[in-house]
Design a protein around this motif. Structure first.
Motif, mmCIF file in Angstrom:
data_model
loop_
_atom_site.group_PDB
_atom_site.id
_atom_site.type_symbol
_atom_site.label_atom_id
_atom_site.label_comp_id
_atom_site.label_asym_id
_atom_site.label_seq_id
_atom_site.Cartn_x
_atom_site.Cartn_y
_atom_site.Cartn_z
ATOM 1 N N ARG A 193 -19.061 -1.460 -9.504
ATOM 2 C CA ARG A 193 -18.137 -0.705 -9.561
ATOM 3 C C ARG A 193 -16.710 -0.963 -10.580
ATOM 4 O O ARG A 193 -15.915 -0.238 -10.943
ATOM 5 N N PHE A 194 -16.840 -2.479 -10.571
ATOM 6 C CA PHE A 194 -15.490 -2.825 -11.170
ATOM 7 C C PHE A 194 -15.865 -3.115 -12.691
ATOM 8 O O PHE A 194 -14.998 -3.726 -13.269
ATOM 9 N N THR A 210 -11.275 4.296 -10.816
ATOM 10 C CA THR A 210 -10.189 3.909 -10.424
ATOM 11 C C THR A 210 -10.205 3.966 -8.676
ATOM 12 O O THR A 210 -11.295 4.257 -8.292
ATOM 13 N N GLN A 211 -9.456 3.203 -8.196
ATOM 14 C CA GLN A 211 -9.618 3.229 -6.531
ATOM 15 C C GLN A 211 -9.322 4.889 -6.202
ATOM 16 O O GLN A 211 -10.200 4.894 -5.083
ATOM 17 N N GLU A 271 -11.852 6.553 -2.678
ATOM 18 C CA GLU A 271 -11.048 6.856 -1.194
ATOM 19 C C GLU A 271 -11.926 7.533 -0.244
ATOM 20 O O GLU A 271 -11.607 7.305 0.941
ATOM 21 N N GLU A 328 -17.467 8.184 -2.592
ATOM 22 C CA GLU A 328 -17.613 8.125 -4.140
ATOM 23 C C GLU A 328 -17.202 9.416 -4.700
ATOM 24 O O GLU A 328 -17.726 10.622 -4.366
#
Length: 139
Positions: free
Chosen positions: A28-29, A36-37, A41, A44
């Protein structure tokens, strides 16, 4: 056979779960996906590529059918009914779940993933059948 041998496959499956769980944030990172976040939220977003979402889906899968595996291992241990057959089936289940996870987070070839999953379910059903048989004949 050592009494605790039935617990080793349980520990191995927990380890596999931790490894796949660690892969989720790594994917993910990763800077190459430019996520982005906001992309996470509500779960996915459509922007999240499969290479990022598959470890998360596999991680969730490791909390579904294995919920039947862990208590079976503990039941075999507590009742002292584990033998080479039970331990062999337990290791087969863990190995097949590992194959399922590896396929899922790499090539994701559905045919191979489904085969590994199906065979793992047969091993799990075998474990429960064996446990049930031993419980019914123990009285």
């Amino acid at each position: 056979m050592e009494e605790t041998a039935i617990l080793s496959p349980m520990l191995a499956l927990a380890f596999l779960t931790f490894v796949i769980g660690a892969l989720v944030p790594i994917r993910r990172f990763s800077k190459k996906h430019k996520l982005t976040q906001a992309d996470f939220e509500l779960g996915e977003s459509a922007r999240v590529p499969a290479v990022v979402s598959l470890p998360n889906r596999n991680f969730a899968s490791l909390f579904e059918a294995p919920v039947l595996f862990y208590p079976a291992m503990l039941a075999f241990y507590v009742t002292a009914t584990a033998d080479a057959v039970a331990v062999g089936l337990a290791w087969a289940y863990v190995a097949l779940r590992a194959v399922h996870s590896i396929v899922h987070v790499t090539s994701n070839i559905v045919r191979w993933r489904a085969l590994a999953f199906s065979l793992s379910m047969l091993a799990l059903m075998g474990l429960w059948g064996l446990l049930a048989g031993r419980m019914l004949t123990a009285g």
